[in-house]
Design an enzyme around this catalytic site. Structure first.
Site, PDB file in Angstrom:
ATOM      1  N   ASN B  18       0.844  -1.282  -0.028  1.00  0.00           N
ATOM      2  CA  ASN B  18      -0.058   0.085   0.083  1.00  0.00           C
ATOM      3  C   ASN B  18       1.105   1.296   0.052  1.00  0.00           C
ATOM      4  O   ASN B  18       0.647   1.999  -1.068  1.00  0.00           O
ATOM      5  CB  ASN B  18      -1.083  -0.025   1.060  1.00  0.00           C
ATOM      6  CG  ASN B  18      -1.286   0.791   2.205  1.00  0.00           C
ATOM      7  OD1 ASN B  18      -0.720   2.068   2.205  1.00  0.00           O
ATOM      8  ND2 ASN B  18      -1.912   0.444   3.338  1.00  0.00           N
ATOM      9  N   ALA B 168      -7.970  -2.916  -1.041  1.00  0.00           N
ATOM     10  CA  ALA B 168      -8.032  -2.029   0.295  1.00  0.00           C
ATOM     11  C   ALA B 168      -6.350  -1.510   0.477  1.00  0.00           C
ATOM     12  O   ALA B 168      -6.113  -0.278   0.623  1.00  0.00           O
ATOM     13  CB  ALA B 168      -8.014  -2.723   1.393  1.00  0.00           C
ATOM     14  N   ASP B 169      -5.397  -2.157  -0.045  1.00  0.00           N
ATOM     15  CA  ASP B 169      -4.111  -1.896  -0.291  1.00  0.00           C
ATOM     16  C   ASP B 169      -3.974  -0.698  -1.351  1.00  0.00           C
ATOM     17  O   ASP B 169      -3.480   0.501  -0.921  1.00  0.00           O
ATOM     18  CB  ASP B 169      -3.158  -3.099  -0.517  1.00  0.00           C
ATOM     19  CG  ASP B 169      -2.605  -3.955   0.775  1.00  0.00           C
ATOM     20  OD1 ASP B 169      -2.170  -3.227   1.811  1.00  0.00           O
ATOM     21  OD2 ASP B 169      -2.939  -5.113   0.844  1.00  0.00           O
ATOM     22  N   ASN B 170      -4.015  -1.153  -2.358  1.00  0.00           N
ATOM     23  CA  ASN B 170      -3.514  -0.143  -3.401  1.00  0.00           C
ATOM     24  C   ASN B 170      -4.649   1.051  -3.505  1.00  0.00           C
ATOM     25  O   ASN B 170      -3.981   2.080  -3.543  1.00  0.00           O
ATOM     26  CB  ASN B 170      -3.645  -0.826  -4.746  1.00  0.00           C
ATOM     27  CG  ASN B 170      -4.682  -1.475  -5.173  1.00  0.00           C
ATOM     28  OD1 ASN B 170      -6.050  -1.239  -4.980  1.00  0.00           O
ATOM     29  ND2 ASN B 170      -4.754  -2.796  -6.047  1.00  0.00           N
ATOM     30  N   GLY B 173      -3.172   3.474  -0.979  1.00  0.00           N
ATOM     31  CA  GLY B 173      -1.935   4.002  -1.479  1.00  0.00           C
ATOM     32  C   GLY B 173      -2.452   5.385  -2.427  1.00  0.00           C
ATOM     33  O   GLY B 173      -1.582   6.337  -2.269  1.00  0.00           O
TER      34      GLY B 173
END
Lengths: 393, 393
Positions: B18, B168-170, B173
């Site tokens: 992320n 959710a991670d990217n 980010g």
């Protein structure tokens, strides 16, 4: 309090969800966003849910808060001139017409930069401003499908599955907003505006994680995996007595704690589960079944608290009411309430990006159709009615 | 050519996906991003797919392109001092430690702003810097679950379903990057830095589309709907002879064209399908079956071309290879190739945000572990070996 984008003037020629989501973030952080609708109104005004009392669209209300709103019939020459006047004084124009439409309406970048060379022009569309599909119509479901997301979501023995909410729309709105900010920052150095071009297809493609390199570097076409992660085990969603729980056990140390915690120390002695690699190979139908059986007789809350106290990443699958009402969302001000002129008190999502020095905020509700026509153009009632008859508003 | 973020110096204290995804976007657009890894290296280096020849991680390679890389053992006092020296001269620090860790390492915002008050400090975490769950560990699957996304994805008669790739991670980010840009823009006006705090839980929650207002305004807890849209019909994914196709028919005019196009004019006479509202009510098991039957004997390509020529939004569900190789992705430069020192020629995703005046680009490959240690600190071989022995690198 000062906001990060105080003083920035944005003209929003956007409809539906993706462009307006960008406008919402700019407005939340202090930009003056003027939403310009056709006299028929943004189609999003006809999308549910509807407020029972007033009939207003809850969808329109949340994504257009903090914006003022006018109507302009851009096909009317006088209206177009009024729009050009607004451009002279603006910093940013954002639009999400289908490819080719902005040009036909004479509100494309090439036209507007002659009026104001400093203008930053953000375009969001299904397929982008270039390439063979540039002018093709697109819905979120089409971008999710062609971008590779749908084929990667769902279970191996089930059909490819769309992501529930329209993430091609809203994430493209976030990318558009990021492009606008990059252009604003760049303009501080160069004095020049530019065009930003983002596409729903590109956006979805950019969110595929290691899917692309799995093919180009690993030589494999990745398949959908349901709720498990092919490279970590256990990493799954389990059915508890009263719902579902997500559990992730990322390494050997956590696997030790995990086995202790669920009272299955014997798993640690099993050579099939010695390493993460072995656990991945022997997960489905084996390790998975042990955990499924264990979880099936527990409550979600029990599992969450048990794992939390052991330091294991875990969380319940929450429905919308539960997600809204969870303490962390409240503590983060992720729900806000605002007084809407016809809907009354209305609750919707708050500001996602928390800035310590110049925090964003939800200050005022979405505009009624044409609410600020007179104010923005400084018109008397007579003048306004006259112009309305001429088909300007 | 000038890039939008030329001259911006970023220190990336990030690991996994992320935070590094944020750093990647900053680097793609011209910022000098220095990735600082612990001597053990970013855990992402151990994530597949792996290059068969060199053993390098394709995952690490794509998300860390355009960055230089050093190692620093921040628990070593001398190393920490060297880090502080870098901060003096930097514009941005980004980190995605679990809550509390940055402080323990003495690299938190309060510490660094004393060294450089203009520093912009971006924090990304599972649950955010505040609230009761602030210090809890989190994986993508946990944030997707608690944020409400998992319960909204999948079929009504099937289990809640995780979105395949780690959105959710990217997407967190992307929000972190947007926060950094807002802070950079704001600093141009105020001269002051600030902290950005984004959370995976908040991010997922903010992508729920009208899910939240369906509950707060509409009074209903929305349920997952598989591949259909509850408010538009037909809007679905159909099984063709050789795969799946997404089709969306957004209004009466398009429904007319649609019925003509599939040779089912009789649907237009059926009172059950007169309006979009009626079509939504009578879709499943009725209108849906007619289209399923029609699609089942056609090829995807045939359907796509037929619908495209009729102006109907439509697109095939593409697997990773097909998504990568489609002409629109190629035309948009969404795949790039770069020469990596050990992997050789490597292909991965390109730059999503297209800026007309200051376009981003992929210029150089991800760093090997500690590749730029000597260069960044201007060390001779002897000095370097000495410091390595002292446990700095």
């Amino acid at each position: 309090m000062t906001k990060a984008l105080d003083g920035i003037k944005v003209l929003e020629l956007c409809h539906a969800y993706n462009g307006p989501f960008c406008g919402m973030m700019l407005a939340d952080h202090g930009a003056q966003v003027l939403k310009i609708e056709s006299p028929r109104g943004d189609q999003c005004r006809t999308w549910g849910p509807f407020d029972k009392k007033s009939g207003e669209s809850g969808f329109f209300a949340f994504v257009n808060r903090n914006k003022k709103g006018i109507t302009l019939n851009l096909k009317n020459e006088e209206a177009l001139k009024m729009f050009y006047d607004l451009v002279k004084d603006a910093d940013v124009v954002i639009e999400n017409y289908r490819g080719g439409v902005a040009k036909k309406l004479k509100v494309d970048y090439d036209t507007l930069k002659k009026i104001n060379p400093r203008i930053i022009y953000g375009s969001s569309s299904g397929f982008g401003q270039t390439g063979p599909l540039s002018n093709r119509p697109c819905y979120d479901i089409v971008a999710q499908s062609m971008g590779g997301m749908v084929n990667m979501t769902g279970f191996p023995d089930g059909p490819p599955t769309k992501v529930g909410p329209s993430i091609a729309d809203n994430v493209t709105g976030v990318f558009l907003c990021l492009g606008v900010l990059m252009a604003l920052y760049s303009r501080e150095k160069t004095g020049k505006g530019q065009q930003i071009d983002v596409a729903m297809l590109d956006t979805i493609f950019s969110l595929l994680e290691n899917g692309i390199v799995n093919y180009t570097v690993g030589g494999e076409i990745p398949q959908r995996q349901g709720n498990i992660d092919p490279s970590i085990a256990p990493f799954d969603i389990f059915k508890a007595e009263d719902g579902y729980v997500a559990i992730g056990v990322g390494n050997d140390k956590l696997f030790n704690i995990f086995c202790e915690t669920i009272g299955h120390r014997e798993l640690l002695e099993n050579p099939k589960f010695k390493t993460n690699d072995l656990r991945c190979k022997n997960y489905v139908g084996d390790l998975q079944n042990v955990i499924r059986k264990w979880a099936s007789t527990k409550k979600r809350k029990y599992i969450e608290e048990l794992f939390d106290s052991a330091g294991l990443p875990c969380g319940p699958v929450l429905d919308m009411k539960e997600a809204i009402e969870q303490p962390q969302i409240k503590a983060r001000n992720m729900m806000v309430e605002i007084e809407h002129p016809t809907m009354g008190k209305t609750k919707f999502q708050g500001v996602t990006i928390k800035l310590s020095g110049t925090p964003g905020n939800v200050d005022f509700p979405a505009p009624l159709l044409g609410q600020h026509n007179k104010e923005i153009f400084n018109l008397s009632e007579d003048e306004y009615e006259n112009m309305k008859k001429k088909g300007i508003f």
